[in-house]
Design an enzyme around this catalytic site. Structure first.
Site, mmCIF file in Angstrom:
data_model
loop_
_atom_site.group_PDB
_atom_site.id
_atom_site.type_symbol
_atom_site.label_atom_id
_atom_site.label_comp_id
_atom_site.label_asym_id
_atom_site.label_seq_id
_atom_site.Cartn_x
_atom_site.Cartn_y
_atom_site.Cartn_z
ATOM 1 N N ARG A 145 5.313 5.733 14.902
ATOM 2 C CA ARG A 145 4.186 5.489 14.015
ATOM 3 C C ARG A 145 2.922 6.136 14.595
ATOM 4 N NH1 ARG A 145 2.932 4.165 8.854
ATOM 5 N NH2 ARG A 145 1.642 2.325 8.629
ATOM 6 N N GLY B 161 7.722 4.194 -0.869
ATOM 7 C CA GLY B 161 7.183 3.279 -1.875
ATOM 8 C C GLY B 161 6.081 2.370 -1.388
ATOM 9 N N GLY B 162 5.445 2.688 -0.246
ATOM 10 C CA GLY B 162 4.328 1.859 0.215
ATOM 11 C C GLY B 162 4.761 0.413 0.328
ATOM 12 N N ASN C 251 1.725 8.932 4.491
ATOM 13 C CA ASN C 251 1.102 7.855 3.727
ATOM 14 C C ASN C 251 0.896 8.293 2.275
ATOM 15 O OD1 ASN C 251 0.216 5.338 3.160
ATOM 16 N ND2 ASN C 251 -1.829 5.581 4.015
ATOM 17 N N THR D 147 6.178 8.734 0.756
ATOM 18 C CA THR D 147 6.921 8.603 1.995
ATOM 19 C C THR D 147 8.279 9.189 1.672
ATOM 20 O OG1 THR D 147 5.620 6.665 2.560
ATOM 21 C CG2 THR D 147 7.791 6.792 3.561
#
Ligand code: GLY
Length: 573
Positions: free
Chosen positions: A107, A474-475, A402, A382
């Protein structure tokens, strides 16, 4: 008296409708079984045909699932630059052929010069778009360090053979699909506005399907990575280009940020669901924890009898999601900075307590902290890929910039986009991010901290053997989408392809409503959910699952989401 009668009538209607739906569901699931691609030796499922081909070629030449995954990650950076990346980050969950599992966190991190209030004005209010567009929105990228870790630990082929297909695609060019041509067209305004230079993707006429596209600067960056490993990105010319770009646009990522970035191996979140071992991503993603909470709660409800997308199933899923996303907002953040109470959140007693106030006859109201209202949840930029090799090694990777092309900044001379992952922090307690997610102290910005994600790369075992590899973009909808696919297969007996294709719902505590995909529910079901007190909003699509199921005969069923993204493809051999 009138109230009681109304209540009784609603309840009566609810059960009639639900039972009709269950009957309908039983009939549907006993009719046709639609399967994805079946293969014996290996399977690669990605969002782009050229990336799937790169992965398959690596498997066929004797590489393992990790070799293929690294090759796919770099290929996606070339062929799917709106989401595939080297300027972003992601997560990997794996299970080796020996049954060992693990998780890798690559990340992005907040730059060392970043701080809690960096997106607020003097009055303490968020400055519009500052965490979303432009140089200041970028976190320190993690992808190249992540791929390097995976390579050092698991690869069997030489690195130059793994990365070369991506370099060749970038240098030799390839034809744009219709989706990608449209993506470049949609990007044009932001590309011109946000960048101080003129990126080579700026074009006055429209991109068309079939146009040849070359990424020459990106190829040079990939060659530096090929020749110097992660130092080819985090040090030397590439690092200098990133920092020069930052200075040109008032960004704050420094040479020190880049040189000190490290991907981290983590202990996965593991829960059991109706006899299956579910292995998923721990913080800095909330994915595995929230998924674990949802599955643990689901065991207390008879989902197999509820059926797919019925009043009962949508109501109970919503109630479970409401509670888990409330926990996410309060308790989840980067474990290196905040003591996330993982064990407590997954305890049996905690689960029992948490679900004890769920009733079948009314929706619980989500308490309002701040308005969680956002205009729409439509950023699905994503990308996920699932890979299994002939030995049974399995890799599940979700990776992202993002938003669509991240912060829209292309590093001048290096040919890649930077993420806008800083928006995944809670930039102010209770203020929603682009996905409407709120947060607090656990996910506040701090120098060097990782922002909380929802990415949920997941692997499932049954009877000690590999059973499923799954994930999606898909957040905030990622977790609920993976959750529904798991229920669709384990509880509802759908094939992998049917589970992927099935219409999805999503809710997340705030905003207090259920989002459903177009054609997910008929009007009777919508009515009965509204009678229970749920607000419903329809959107075009939710998620793009790319998944693999190991069938009872040992063959792999690869299921790409072609209904929501026609470019996605499963390739096996
Ligand atoms: N950027 C989306 C996520 O990490 O959840």
């Amino acid at each position: 008296m009138l109230t009681i009668n109304r209540g009784l009538i609603s309840l009566f209607l609810f059960f009639i409708i639900s039972n009709c739906q269950q009957q309908k569901q039983v009939e549907e699931t006993t009719i046709a079984k639609k399967e994805g691609v079946i293969a014996q030796n290996g399977m690669v499922v990605t969002a782009h045909p050229l990336a799937s081909q790169v992965g398959l070629d690596i498997l066929k030449k004797g590489g393992n699932a990790f070799d293929a995954a690294i090759a796919v990650q770099y290929a996606l950076a070339v062929v799917l630059p709106k989401a595939g990346n080297i300027g972003g980050g992601g997560f990997m969950v794996y299970r080796t052929k020996e049954g060992e599992n693990g998780a890798l966190d690559f990340r992005e991190k907040a730059p060392l010069k970043g701080g809690r209030d960096m997106y607020l004005d003097k009055k303490g209010d968020p400055i519009k778009d500052l965490s979303l567009k432009g140089h200041l929105a970028a976190g320190v990228p993690g992808t190249v360090a992540g791929m390097d870790e995976a390579f050092q630990k698991f690869a069997t082929l030489p690195f130059n053979e793994i990365i070369q297909p991506a370099i060749d695609l970038a240098n030799n060019g390839f034809e744009l699909t219709e989706y990608e041509a449209n993506s470049f067209n949609r990007l044009q305004d932001d590309l011109k506005k946000v960048n101080n230079h003129t990126p080579y993707l700026v074009r006055e006429d429209e991109y068309q399907e079939g146009d040849s596209i070359y990424h020459i600067d990106l190829a040079k960056t990939l060659e530096r990575i090929r020749d110097n490993g992660k130092d080819g990105f985090y040090k030397g010319e590439t690092a200098d280009l990133i920092v020069k770009e930052m200075k040109a646009g008032k960004g704050i990522i420094s040479l020190e940020d880049l040189a000190s970035y490290e991907a981290k191996w983590r202990k996965p979140i593991i829960v059991n669901y109706r006899g299956h071992k579910v292995i998923s991503m721990p913080p800095s993603s909330s994915g595995g924890l929230v998924l674990g909470q949802l599955l643990k709660g689901s065991e207390y409800f008879d989902f197999p009898s509820f059926g797919v997308n019925t009043t009962k199933s949508i109501h109970v899923m919503t109630e479970l999601q409401r509670r888990s996303y409330a926990d996410r907002a309060e308790h989840m953040g980067d474990m290196d900075f905040y003591d996330v109470p993982i064990d407590m959140l997954l305890e049996d007693n905690y689960t029992k307590n948490r679900i004890s106030d769920i009733t079948m006859d009314s929706a619980t109201s989500s308490q309002v902290i701040k308005s969680g209202e956002v205009s729409t949840i439509e950023s699905f930029q994503t990308t996920h890929f699932s890979i299994v090799d002939k030995e049974g090694n399995a890799v599940s990777i979700t990776t992202t910039l993002n938003s669509f092309f991240g912060c829209k900044v292309m590093v001048d001379g290096a040919g890649f986009f930077l993420n806008n992952e800083m928006d995944d922090f809670s930039i102010k307690p209770g203020v929603p991010n682009q996905f409407g997610l709120v947060g607090a102290e656990a996910n506040a910005i701090a120098p060097g901290k990782r922002m909380l994600s929802a990415m949920t790369p997941t692997i499932i075992e049954k009877d000690g053997k590999l059973f499923m590899v799954v994930g999606t973009p898909g957040g905030s909808t990622i977790i609920t989408n993976v959750y529904q696919v798991i229920l669709n297969v384990i509880d509802h007996g759908l094939t992998m392809q049917e589970a992927v294709d099935a219409k999805k719902m999503h809710s997340q505590w705030l905003p207090d409503r259920i989002i459903i995909e177009k054609d997910c529910l008929d009007s009777l079901t919508i009515d009965s959910l509204q009678q229970l007190g749920h607000e419903i909003k329809e959107i075009n699509s939710i998620g793009r699952i790319e998944a693999i199921l190991v069938k009872e005969d040992g063959n792999f069923e690869g299921a790409a989401d072609r209904t929501r993204s026609g470019d996605a493809i499963a390739l096996g051999y």
